[in-house]
Structure formats: structure tokens, C-alpha cells
Design an enzyme around this catalytic site. Structure first.
Site, mmCIF file in Angstrom:
data_model
loop_
_atom_site.group_PDB
_atom_site.id
_atom_site.type_symbol
_atom_site.label_atom_id
_atom_site.label_comp_id
_atom_site.label_asym_id
_atom_site.label_seq_id
_atom_site.Cartn_x
_atom_site.Cartn_y
_atom_site.Cartn_z
ATOM 1 N N PHE A 143 -19.015 13.467 -20.699
ATOM 2 C CA PHE A 143 -19.420 11.993 -21.526
ATOM 3 C C PHE A 143 -19.345 12.441 -23.012
ATOM 4 O O PHE A 143 -19.383 13.919 -23.426
ATOM 5 C CB PHE A 143 -20.744 11.366 -21.180
ATOM 6 C CG PHE A 143 -20.433 10.679 -19.870
ATOM 7 C CD1 PHE A 143 -19.785 9.267 -19.990
ATOM 8 C CD2 PHE A 143 -20.715 11.091 -18.532
ATOM 9 C CE1 PHE A 143 -19.728 8.600 -18.942
ATOM 10 C CE2 PHE A 143 -20.509 10.385 -17.580
ATOM 11 C CZ PHE A 143 -20.080 9.078 -17.587
ATOM 12 N N TYR A 148 -15.169 2.300 -19.112
ATOM 13 C CA TYR A 148 -14.839 2.711 -20.298
ATOM 14 C C TYR A 148 -13.413 2.561 -20.987
ATOM 15 O O TYR A 148 -13.286 2.600 -21.974
ATOM 16 C CB TYR A 148 -15.496 4.012 -20.766
ATOM 17 C CG TYR A 148 -16.924 4.030 -20.374
ATOM 18 C CD1 TYR A 148 -17.996 3.397 -21.078
ATOM 19 C CD2 TYR A 148 -17.173 4.863 -18.883
ATOM 20 C CE1 TYR A 148 -19.387 3.787 -20.727
ATOM 21 C CE2 TYR A 148 -18.465 5.093 -18.727
ATOM 22 C CZ TYR A 148 -19.668 4.541 -19.352
ATOM 23 O OH TYR A 148 -20.748 4.562 -19.212
ATOM 24 N N HIS A 194 -15.034 3.108 -28.173
ATOM 25 C CA HIS A 194 -15.258 4.560 -28.071
ATOM 26 C C HIS A 194 -14.222 5.385 -27.781
ATOM 27 O O HIS A 194 -14.137 6.607 -27.720
ATOM 28 C CB HIS A 194 -16.509 4.845 -27.217
ATOM 29 C CG HIS A 194 -17.655 5.695 -27.702
ATOM 30 N ND1 HIS A 194 -17.646 6.233 -28.977
ATOM 31 C CD2 HIS A 194 -18.675 6.281 -26.983
ATOM 32 C CE1 HIS A 194 -18.481 6.876 -29.342
ATOM 33 N NE2 HIS A 194 -19.275 6.908 -28.109
ATOM 34 N N ASN A 209 -20.894 12.777 -25.521
ATOM 35 C CA ASN A 209 -21.781 13.465 -26.354
ATOM 36 C C ASN A 209 -21.757 15.011 -25.947
ATOM 37 O O ASN A 209 -22.482 15.970 -26.308
ATOM 38 C CB ASN A 209 -23.143 13.121 -26.162
ATOM 39 C CG ASN A 209 -23.333 11.595 -26.726
ATOM 40 O OD1 ASN A 209 -22.467 11.116 -27.411
ATOM 41 N ND2 ASN A 209 -24.492 11.010 -26.704
#
Length: 187
Positions: free
Chosen positions: A62, A12, A17, A64
Site C-alpha cells: 500500500f 483503488y 491516489h 505508505n
């Protein structure tokens, strides 16, 4: 406490993000933080600036589930939510645009929403970094987990620098002055 939102892992890195993590890296470089320690489901770095200690927090849950580690740190350090700055991506802003606010809704950003729910307040300062809208045919999730184009990368590099400068302004001068520095006239 400055919380940069992102997803852990090399997969990532440098995605839309993870611009919150990028801002933490910028600040760490400016303040010679060579290593972060792992605690509270986060990577933590600390420096002194303007007679204040500043804790950099990169949640290793993560996106969320970011509220879990943020709530634990807020409780441990007995911090009011106003001493917290959340840095996150925002698809509702053009690429590179910054917007700092002292409170409000999550605006669709799931990591910020989880923090708001975990702390049971919307009175959380936040610095949003625009990553733009996905093109037709892309889901929001696929888009934010993608990398910036070369043209976007230039804008994001400048935005990350400006965001880090805005955070230093917030630490030194407070939210209102930092908002005046960070928020563009078009905001």
C-alpha cells in the site's frame, strides 16, 4: 526507474491516489508493454527509450509502504537516487497541475515520505500531479481515495498524458530540461 505510486487492487483504480499508476499505464501503452511481471513486491515493466532501459515500477504494497520495494530495487540495480523518478498525487496542487523537482521534502505525501525514509535521502526526483484540496467536511484520506468528478477527469487525462511526456523528456534530456517542459509558469 520510474515509480508510479498508488494502492493495489480494483477498489483503488482511477482514484486520486492512483494517478502514479495511471501514468505508468500511459507509458506502457505508448511503448507496447502488454504485461508486467511481479517481483520485489511490485509490478514491473521495461522498455528502451533514447538508448536507455526504463523500468516502470508499480509498488504492490500500500502507498505508505512504497519505500520497501523501491529500496530493494534501487539496491538490486545499484541505482543512484537521481536515476529514480517518483510519480505521485499532490493535494497541494490544483487538479491537473504538474510539478517536477529534483529533491525536497515529501510535502505530506506519505508514499513519497516512506521512499525518502527508506533511501535515507531527499535527493529523489519526483513528478507531482495535482489532485486539489478536499472540500469542507472531507478528510484527506477519504478525498484521495475518491474518484475524480467528470470535469476533473478531463484535466487528469491531459495531466497523465503530459506527465508521461515529461518522463520521456527526463529520460532523454535530463531533469532540468524536463522540469522546463513540465512545470507550468505559475509553479
Amino acid at each position: 526507474m520510474v515509480v508510479g505510486l498508488g494502492n493495489p487492487g480494483k477498489k483503488y483504480e482511477r482514484t486520486r491516489h492512483n494517478v502514479g499508476f495511471d501514468v505508468l499505464s500511459e507509458l506502457a501503452g505508448w511503448h507496447n508493454i502488454s504485461s508486467f511481471k511481479s517481483q520485489f513486491e511490485a509490478e514491473l515493466g521495461e522498455f528502451s527509450f533514447a538508448d536507455d532501459k526504463v523500468l516502470l515500477v508499480a509498488p504492490q504494497t500500500f502507498m505508505n509502504l512504497s519505500g520497501r520495494c523501491v529500496a530493494a530495487l534501487v539496491k538490486f540495480f545499484k541505482l543512484p537516487s537521481t536515476d529514480l523518478m517518483v510519480v505521485c498525487d499532490d493535494m497541494n496542487l490544483p487538479v491537473g497541475r504538474l510539478r517536477m523537482r529534483g529533491a525536497g521534502s515529501a510535502g505530506g505525501q506519505k508514499g513519497l515520505q516512506n521512499i525518502i525514509q527508506s533511501l535515507n535521502t531527499q535527493d529523489i526526483p519526483r513528478l507531482r500531479i495535482g489532485v486539489g484540496r478536499p472540500p469542507a467536511g472531507f478528510s484527506g484520506a477519504d478525498y484521495v481515495l475518491g474518484r475524480f468528478s467528470p470535469n476533473e477527469s478531463e484535466l487528469i487525462t491531459q495531466a497523465v498524458h503530459s506527465a508521461a511526456s515529461g518522463i520521456e523528456c527526463w529520460v532523454q534530456n535530463g531533469l532540468e530540461i524536463a522540469m522546463n517542459q513540465v512545470n507550468s509558469p505559475e509553479s
